[in-house]
Design an enzyme around this catalytic site. Sequence first.
Site, PDB file in Angstrom:
ATOM      1  N   GLY A   1       0.792  -1.224   0.000  1.00 24.80           N
ATOM      2  CA  GLY A   1       0.000   0.000   0.000  1.00 24.80           C
ATOM      3  C   GLY A   1       0.823   1.272   0.000  1.00 24.80           C
ATOM      4  N   HIS A   2       2.146   1.170   0.023  1.00 23.21           N
ATOM      5  CA  HIS A   2       3.002   2.370   0.152  1.00 23.21           C
ATOM      6  C   HIS A   2       4.181   2.297  -0.797  1.00 23.21           C
ATOM      7  CE1 HIS A   2       5.422   5.486   2.264  1.00 23.21           C
ATOM      8  NE2 HIS A   2       4.248   5.894   2.675  1.00 23.21           N
ATOM      9  N   PHE A   3       4.157   2.550  -1.919  1.00 24.54           N
ATOM     10  CA  PHE A   3       3.032   2.702  -2.829  1.00 24.54           C
ATOM     11  C   PHE A   3       3.197   1.632  -3.896  1.00 24.54           C
ATOM     12  CE2 PHE A   3       4.180   6.809  -1.051  1.00 24.54           C
ATOM     13  CZ  PHE A   3       2.985   7.223  -0.510  1.00 24.54           C
TER      14      PHE A   3
ATOM     15  N   VAL B   1       8.088   2.759  -1.537  1.00 22.87           N
ATOM     16  CA  VAL B   1       8.983   3.526  -0.667  1.00 22.87           C
ATOM     17  C   VAL B   1       8.701   3.101   0.775  1.00 22.87           C
ATOM     18  CG1 VAL B   1       9.616   5.829   0.154  1.00 22.87           C
ATOM     19  CG2 VAL B   1       8.979   5.506  -2.240  1.00 22.87           C
TER      20      VAL B   1
END
EC number: 4.2.1.59
Length: 144
Positions: A50-52, A57
């Site tokens: 989810g990041h990203f 990152v």
Amino acid sequence: MTEVNINVTEIMEALPHRYPFLLVDRVIDIADDEITAIKNVTINEEFFQGHFPQYPVMPGVLIMEALAQAAGVLELSKPENKGKLVFYAGMDNVKYKKQVTPGDQLVLHAKFIKRRGPIAVVEAEATVDGKLAAKGTLTFALGK
């Protein structure tokens, strides 16, 4: 400091953290109040979902958590602290200088600079390829 090779199995004897939240893979140097450890960052980290997804990152706060865990290994490896927990009590002067991405190896360095009873203050920095990725002052409380 003394060069050592403390592996993840030994780290898990000191820290209560487990997958997916164990963020220290190896300890390479240790002294009474100072530690250097490694976190190998891979695309398999859950946070990258989810990041990203299009541009993975490592969240800066997890870099600081990795630093806190490295300091925790040092504190909880001491015989008098066996079986205790280290609680994160605060962060100050945190700076993020470089993005950390899959394939990076974070070198985590933490040095205890002040102690008062169960409270300790640590200066910490994380580097990748010798370049500063993040730094800050961390405060801990030792408890059970």
